[in-house]
Design a protein around this motif. Structure first.
Motif, PDB file in Angstrom:
ATOM      1  N   LEU A 179       3.236  -4.324  -4.796  1.00 19.77           N
ATOM      2  CA  LEU A 179       3.049  -3.033  -5.879  1.00 19.77           C
ATOM      3  C   LEU A 179       4.186  -2.406  -6.437  1.00 19.77           C
ATOM      4  N   GLU A 230       0.591   5.809  -0.401  1.00 18.47           N
ATOM      5  CA  GLU A 230      -0.123   7.036  -0.868  1.00 18.47           C
ATOM      6  C   GLU A 230       0.710   8.352  -1.214  1.00 18.47           C
ATOM      7  N   TYR A 233       0.980  -1.293   0.072  1.00 16.55           N
ATOM      8  CA  TYR A 233       0.178   0.006   0.132  1.00 16.55           C
ATOM      9  C   TYR A 233       0.923   1.187   0.172  1.00 16.55           C
ATOM     10  N   GLU A 284      -6.790  -3.790   2.092  1.00 15.46           N
ATOM     11  CA  GLU A 284      -7.754  -4.361   1.130  1.00 15.46           C
ATOM     12  C   GLU A 284      -8.682  -3.738   0.481  1.00 15.46           C
ATOM     13  N   LYS A 285      -9.077  -2.364   0.693  1.00 16.50           N
ATOM     14  CA  LYS A 285      -9.857  -1.719  -0.085  1.00 16.50           C
ATOM     15  C   LYS A 285      -9.105  -1.702  -1.660  1.00 16.50           C
ATOM     16  N   ASP A 286      -7.963  -1.316  -1.698  1.00 20.08           N
ATOM     17  CA  ASP A 286      -7.364  -1.393  -2.939  1.00 20.08           C
ATOM     18  C   ASP A 286      -6.465  -2.485  -3.292  1.00 20.08           C
ATOM     19  N   ASN A 287      -6.102  -3.257  -2.473  1.00 17.80           N
ATOM     20  CA  ASN A 287      -5.055  -4.266  -2.770  1.00 17.80           C
ATOM     21  C   ASN A 287      -5.550  -5.555  -2.166  1.00 17.80           C
ATOM     22  N   THR A 291       4.469  -1.731 -10.176  1.00 19.49           N
ATOM     23  CA  THR A 291       3.651  -0.748 -10.581  1.00 19.49           C
ATOM     24  C   THR A 291       4.130   0.390 -10.320  1.00 19.49           C
ATOM     25  N   TRP A 325      -3.287  -8.562  -1.420  1.00 23.69           N
ATOM     26  CA  TRP A 325      -1.893  -8.179  -0.869  1.00 23.69           C
ATOM     27  C   TRP A 325      -0.901  -8.518  -1.839  1.00 23.69           C
TER      28      TRP A 325
END
Length: 96
Positions: A91, A54, A52, A82-85, A94, A88
């Motif tokens: 990333l 930001e 995660y 878990e809202k975005d990934n 990316t 798990w």
């Protein structure tokens, strides 16, 4: 001129140990966690999966967010991740 900042969370596996950090250069910092040139908490627990992150307008805002997240209950952190990934996934690729 203000530097942008990043707040990030690392783990070693799904619902594993969590580490929250802050940096002004996300790619470089995660690479350092992956290559483990220096000992410490993330090396000890093999925390090298970026699960995660930001981006913030300033490093100061990123630090504020890091402090906020560190005070959260573990379940809140898991829900944020878990809202975005939900799987798990690491990333790191990316952000390269």
């Amino acid at each position: 001129m203000n530097k942008i900042g990043y707040t990030y969370i690392l783990s070693n596996k799904k619902k594993g140990t969590l580490y929250i950090g802050v940096t002004s250069h996300l790619v470089k910092r995660i690479y350092e966690h992956k290559t483990k040139p220096v000992g410490g908490f993330t090396k000890q627990y093999n925390l090298d999966k970026l699960i995660y992150f930001e981006m913030h307008d300033t490093i100061g805002l990123a630090i504020q967010r890091e402090k906020q997240l560190k005070n959260w209950h573990r379940q809140w952190k898991i829900e944020l991740i878990e809202k975005d990934n939900p799987e798990w996934q690491d990333l790191y690729d990316t952000i390269l």
